[in-house]
Scaffold this active site. Sequence first.
Site, PDB file in Angstrom:
ATOM      1  N   CYS A 105      61.295  10.398 -11.721  1.00 55.04           N
ATOM      2  CA  CYS A 105      60.362  10.446 -10.588  1.00 55.04           C
ATOM      3  C   CYS A 105      59.537   9.163 -10.621  1.00 55.04           C
ATOM      4  O   CYS A 105      58.646   9.008 -11.457  1.00 55.04           O
ATOM      5  CB  CYS A 105      59.483  11.677 -10.730  1.00 55.04           C
ATOM      6  SG  CYS A 105      58.422  11.996  -9.326  1.00 55.04           S
ATOM      7  N   CYS A 112      57.349  12.436  25.483  1.00 54.65           N
ATOM      8  CA  CYS A 112      57.054  12.073  24.090  1.00 54.65           C
ATOM      9  C   CYS A 112      58.352  11.911  23.309  1.00 54.65           C
ATOM     10  O   CYS A 112      59.180  12.824  23.256  1.00 54.65           O
ATOM     11  CB  CYS A 112      56.185  13.140  23.441  1.00 54.65           C
ATOM     12  SG  CYS A 112      55.853  12.827  21.696  1.00 54.65           S
TER      13      CYS A 112
END
Length: 311
Positions: free
Chosen positions: A120, A155
């Site tokens: 990570c 949109c």
Amino acid sequence: MKKKASKTDSEWEKILTPEQFKVMRKRGTERPFTGKYNDHYQNGIYRCAGCAAPLFSSNTKYDHGTGWPSFSAPVNEKNIEYRKDFSLFMERMEVVCATCNAHLGHVFEDGPPPSYRHFCINSLALDFEAHPSIKEKNARENRKKLHTASFAAGCFWGVEEKFGNIEGVARTTVGYSGGSIANPSYQQVCRGDTGHAESINILYDPSIVSYKALLDAFFQLHDPTQLNRQGPDIGSQYRSAIFYHNEEQKREAENAIEKLEKSGRYRSPVVTQILPASAFYPAEEYHQKFYRKRKKRMKGIARAGSLSRKG
């Protein structure tokens, strides 16, 4: 043994950005889902942002869902080092660059098989070096076979989400079309004085989905009789428009509108503009795949218990 890159904090501060310095030299952690390499899957090598040592390959990158770039293995075990980290009232295994001692992130045992390792890593600790591959060359060849369609239907967040789920649509990009200035910002377009419409560029495979089918989808996902608005969104940037790329597309668009008006589906006339495609300016990155990114963020929030120990 590899020679260490030794620098003082003041020297590192001149090389790194303040955000990188906080992460790489002070063992900080960037916020989840904010790093530029979290949703990045281009082919290449991820290097240390401090010394350029090769650390991870795109071949081992995967989406762990926690909001940071995740890898199942390093390029070379000799390029990284592991240190026990007892911060946050728990024991974790820190991952550092073996060349310059930069903090990169942590490694966990909840990754994919066969290693089950989950590196990570903070995006701020990485630089990316792209390189061509057979897969990318094939992708370029495939792109030559793709056609382009451009629409404006209110949109662009929802428009992209709906077109992106159509089989045969290879890529979607939201942006601004039909305006009078180059490279407008979202704020400029929202003021309504640039003439741009929120639009979408679509690359599609005509052997799978036809332009006529895309036109049908276009008219189904918005109300083409509303002038300079869609629902609660009001302004010329929300107008209905078809930007054609060739005469065949123009004819099909005209036929589709004629057929729609004759169908009696709407009481008001269709106000959709049919315009030649002009300069298309991609919108800011946070607008691209907006709904997909939001779903990932919500997934990350739902897993907040595990997020607190990552990074």
